[in-house]
Design a protein around this motif. Sequence first.
Motif, short mmCIF file in Angstrom:
data_model
loop_
_atom_site.label_atom_id
_atom_site.label_comp_id
_atom_site.label_asym_id
_atom_site.label_seq_id
_atom_site.Cartn_x
_atom_site.Cartn_y
_atom_site.Cartn_z
N ASN A 204 0.87 -1.15 0.01
CA ASN A 204 -0.11 0.06 0.07
C ASN A 204 0.59 1.48 0.45
O ASN A 204 1.57 1.64 0.85
CB ASN A 204 -0.47 0.41 1.29
CG ASN A 204 -1.54 0.63 1.29
OD1 ASN A 204 -1.75 1.91 0.68
ND2 ASN A 204 -2.85 0.78 1.47
N PRO A 205 0.91 2.03 -1.03
CA PRO A 205 2.26 3.10 -1.28
C PRO A 205 1.74 4.01 -0.26
O PRO A 205 2.86 5.03 0.18
CB PRO A 205 1.55 3.69 -2.46
CG PRO A 205 0.77 2.69 -3.64
CD PRO A 205 0.39 1.87 -2.34
N LEU A 206 0.51 4.71 0.29
CA LEU A 206 0.35 5.68 1.16
C LEU A 206 0.66 4.96 2.67
O LEU A 206 1.07 5.62 3.27
CB LEU A 206 -1.36 5.41 1.00
CG LEU A 206 -1.80 6.30 0.48
CD1 LEU A 206 -3.23 6.83 -0.09
CD2 LEU A 206 -1.75 7.35 -0.27
N THR A 207 0.29 3.71 3.25
CA THR A 207 0.50 3.39 4.75
C THR A 207 2.04 2.52 4.90
O THR A 207 2.30 2.41 5.63
CB THR A 207 -0.60 2.82 4.88
OG1 THR A 207 -0.60 1.61 4.82
CG2 THR A 207 -1.87 3.47 4.57
N GLN A 208 2.27 1.74 3.94
CA GLN A 208 3.59 1.26 3.49
C GLN A 208 3.08 -0.13 4.48
O GLN A 208 4.32 -0.85 4.44
CB GLN A 208 5.08 1.72 4.97
CG GLN A 208 5.10 3.30 3.88
CD GLN A 208 5.59 3.05 2.89
OE1 GLN A 208 6.84 2.82 2.36
NE2 GLN A 208 4.86 4.53 1.93
N SER A 209 2.17 -0.49 4.07
CA SER A 209 2.18 -2.11 4.09
C SER A 209 2.76 -2.96 3.45
O SER A 209 2.09 -2.44 2.08
CB SER A 209 -0.39 -2.52 4.58
OG SER A 209 -0.03 -3.68 5.12
N PHE A 210 3.48 -3.77 3.68
CA PHE A 210 4.30 -4.67 2.37
C PHE A 210 4.63 -5.66 3.33
O PHE A 210 3.70 -6.05 4.07
CB PHE A 210 5.65 -3.87 2.84
CG PHE A 210 6.63 -4.29 1.59
CD1 PHE A 210 6.97 -3.83 0.27
CD2 PHE A 210 7.48 -5.31 2.34
CE1 PHE A 210 7.53 -4.93 -0.59
CE2 PHE A 210 8.45 -5.86 1.35
CZ PHE A 210 8.35 -5.48 -0.47
N ARG A 211 4.67 -6.74 2.26
CA ARG A 211 4.60 -7.88 2.11
C ARG A 211 5.21 -9.03 0.12
O ARG A 211 5.40 -7.97 -0.61
CB ARG A 211 2.97 -8.71 1.63
CG ARG A 211 3.39 -10.44 1.07
CD ARG A 211 2.02 -11.08 1.83
NE ARG A 211 0.85 -10.95 2.65
CZ ARG A 211 -0.08 -11.71 3.14
NH1 ARG A 211 -0.19 -12.77 1.98
NH2 ARG A 211 -0.56 -11.65 3.97
N GLU A 212 6.56 -9.54 1.00
CA GLU A 212 7.25 -10.08 -0.31
C GLU A 212 6.45 -11.44 -0.61
O GLU A 212 6.43 -12.46 0.73
CB GLU A 212 8.31 -10.44 0.42
CG GLU A 212 9.43 -10.97 -1.24
CD GLU A 212 10.82 -11.29 -0.82
OE1 GLU A 212 11.79 -11.47 -0.77
OE2 GLU A 212 11.17 -10.09 1.08
N LEU A 213 5.85 -12.23 -1.74
CA LEU A 213 5.31 -12.52 -2.55
C LEU A 213 6.30 -14.01 -1.72
O LEU A 213 7.39 -13.86 -1.87
CB LEU A 213 4.67 -13.74 -3.14
CG LEU A 213 3.12 -12.50 -2.59
CD1 LEU A 213 3.22 -10.84 -2.61
CD2 LEU A 213 2.42 -12.07 -4.58
N PRO A 214 5.74 -15.13 -1.31
CA PRO A 214 6.67 -16.76 -2.04
C PRO A 214 7.31 -16.64 -2.87
O PRO A 214 6.44 -16.25 -3.93
CB PRO A 214 5.87 -18.17 -1.02
CG PRO A 214 4.56 -17.18 -0.56
CD PRO A 214 4.48 -16.11 -1.27
N PRO A 215 8.09 -17.42 -2.80
CA PRO A 215 8.86 -18.11 -4.14
C PRO A 215 7.88 -19.09 -5.28
O PRO A 215 7.08 -19.42 -4.76
CB PRO A 215 10.21 -18.46 -4.28
CG PRO A 215 10.43 -18.22 -2.43
CD PRO A 215 9.16 -18.02 -1.84
N ARG A 216 8.20 -18.61 -6.26
CA ARG A 216 6.70 -19.42 -7.68
C ARG A 216 7.26 -21.08 -7.69
O ARG A 216 8.25 -20.60 -7.83
CB ARG A 216 7.02 -18.63 -8.63
CG ARG A 216 6.07 -17.41 -9.21
CD ARG A 216 5.93 -16.78 -10.56
NE ARG A 216 7.38 -16.59 -10.10
CZ ARG A 216 7.50 -15.78 -11.52
NH1 ARG A 216 6.84 -16.54 -13.08
NH2 ARG A 216 8.72 -15.38 -12.34
#
Length: 441
Positions: A204-216
């Motif tokens: 979320n660019p506004l709140t910096q809520s972030f997640r790195e997705l697991p490898p495919r």
Amino acid sequence: MSIHVSHITVSILTSWVDIVVDKLIYRWCFLNLDDGSADDYCSLVMAAGKSGSFKMLEPCKPPPSKKPRKERNRGKSLGTTSSTEVMQQEIWKEFPEDLFEAVIARLPITTFFRFRSVCQKWNSFLDSQSFSQHCAQVPQSNPWFYTIAHENVNSGAMYDPSLKKWHHPTISYLPTKTIVLPVASAGGLVCFLDIGHRNFYVCNPLTQSFRELPPRSVKVWSRVAVGMTLNSNAASGGYKILWVCCDGEHEVYDSLKNSWTRPGSMPSCIKLPLSLNFRSQAVSLGGTLYFMRSDPEGIVSYNMVTGVWKQSIIPAPHHLSDHTLAQCEGRIILVGLLTKNAATCVCIWELQKMTLLWKEVDRMPNIWCLDFYGKHVRMTCLGNSGLLMLSLRSRQMNRLVTYNVVSREWLKVPGCLVPRGRKRQWIACGTAFNPCLTATA
């Protein structure tokens, strides 16, 4: 019970928040308040309406300066002659506390972030379940645009079309040693993919809520097309991401399970390779993602609920280039450059459901198209839902415009300048997203 908040109340509170924040910034500059004293001061502000005797006092008075007429008029409209005098007690002492979050949820985004900076108590609204419910009841405003410039690929720029203003956020969690590009969005979330097509990120660019997705699970490093949908009307219900490459390999990520799944093989009725148009972002419509392809010209779609692929053969208009899909109110739109001889124009088509043919519905004003005459113009379309941003460039020109599909209004966009810079940036890519304070990755 639904709560109705008038626009007048929101306008008054917006002005009040601006006054409070301006005063706190001034006080912090002179008093160097720590976090505890800031929260104590916040409590005083919140209690001002009840006590009926709260007065904002300054520790020292800065040199007098003439204020703009707009600011003076705003002070008069609030019943004050200057920002250092007592605020109108009659406005706030009767203001119900249970309406406070309902009003705050209707503040403009930029005003809300000024509001958050007052203290930790006000900042905690983002984690409030009741505040999230109030935000969900507010009609969505114009989408914002998250963009990447040619000269500054490691940082993004956000454009707010309502205020016609650029913002330069810093997403600290994104990797800095590789180029990461925005490839899709849903609700208030933006999906990023690194230039090596290996790692996905959601933020979320506004709140910096972030997640790195697991490898495919499928090790495919060739170029992929990406689409993103919400499981419900709000990002709190989770989201899904689909990637597909030209040989038909594809996977779906489910945020609720935090895992990738391989739904199956592409059906034999769809011709492979897909020859996907990577300049065109996927269009999300009713839980279905639409991708543009060539050879044959047309659209392939994937239903994120049923897992069914479909293909429609749709011939493209003649003399078309740099075209991309969009959607508005359930209609599929095509936008592209139409070039004939030395004349170039931006045109808009709508897909006719009965005939599966493109029908031209609008084009850029002729006076603007004259600037393209005899030039080799390239176009990038950012955002594909209702409001479009078009980046038009050649060796002699660099122009940004927005197009409202509903009102058919064309507007010029102010140039994107890096902070403390003077050179206008060339927008390389980007996506539109609905600014949402409560969307979590």
